[in-house]
Design a protein around this motif. Sequence first.
Motif, PDB file in Angstrom:
ATOM      1  N   ARG A   1      54.492  -6.990  20.313  1.00  0.00           N
ATOM      2  CA  ARG A   1      52.909  -7.176  20.520  1.00  0.00           C
ATOM      3  C   ARG A   1      52.413  -7.438  19.084  1.00  0.00           C
TER       4      ARG A   1
ATOM      5  N   LEU B   1      48.386  -7.622  16.996  1.00  0.00           N
ATOM      6  CA  LEU B   1      47.023  -7.593  16.997  1.00  0.00           C
ATOM      7  C   LEU B   1      46.299  -8.363  15.784  1.00  0.00           C
TER       8      LEU B   1
ATOM      9  N   GLU C   1      47.423   2.008  18.469  1.00  0.00           N
ATOM     10  CA  GLU C   1      47.318   1.288  19.415  1.00  0.00           C
ATOM     11  C   GLU C   1      48.269   0.027  19.633  1.00  0.00           C
ATOM     12  N   LEU C   2      49.046  -0.382  18.598  1.00  0.00           N
ATOM     13  CA  LEU C   2      49.946  -1.336  18.725  1.00  0.00           C
ATOM     14  C   LEU C   2      51.285  -0.722  19.263  1.00  0.00           C
TER      15      LEU C   2
ATOM     16  N   LYS D   1      51.287   2.173  21.246  1.00  0.00           N
ATOM     17  CA  LYS D   1      51.199   2.438  22.462  1.00  0.00           C
ATOM     18  C   LYS D   1      51.594   1.210  23.440  1.00  0.00           C
ATOM     19  N   GLY D   2      50.963   0.113  22.999  1.00  0.00           N
ATOM     20  CA  GLY D   2      51.182  -1.203  23.601  1.00  0.00           C
ATOM     21  C   GLY D   2      52.678  -1.706  23.860  1.00  0.00           C
TER      22      GLY D   2
ATOM     23  N   GLU E   1      55.204   0.800  24.349  1.00  0.00           N
ATOM     24  CA  GLU E   1      56.005   1.717  25.158  1.00  0.00           C
ATOM     25  C   GLU E   1      56.188   1.401  26.464  1.00  0.00           C
TER      26      GLU E   1
END
Length: 69
Positions: A37, A39, A62-63, A65-66, A68
């Motif tokens: 991922r 951003l 945020e990164l 969690k994306g 997981e």
Amino acid sequence: MTGQKENLILILYVGTRRLAGILAEAAAGTVRVLGFRELSNPEGFQKGEVAEMEKAQNSVVELVKGLEL
């Protein structure tokens, strides 16, 4: 995924204009990529360095969690 978190590898890249992460699993002498991922223009970073700690932390969370599964 086997559910054993001790076999997970997280690689973070902090660049000038992006934050990227790769999640992988190491097992039996091999490494398997589970996710990638990125951003663009993450908040809290400037020229590849942390400029604002709280915003940078939120961007990293945020990164991850994306990534997981």
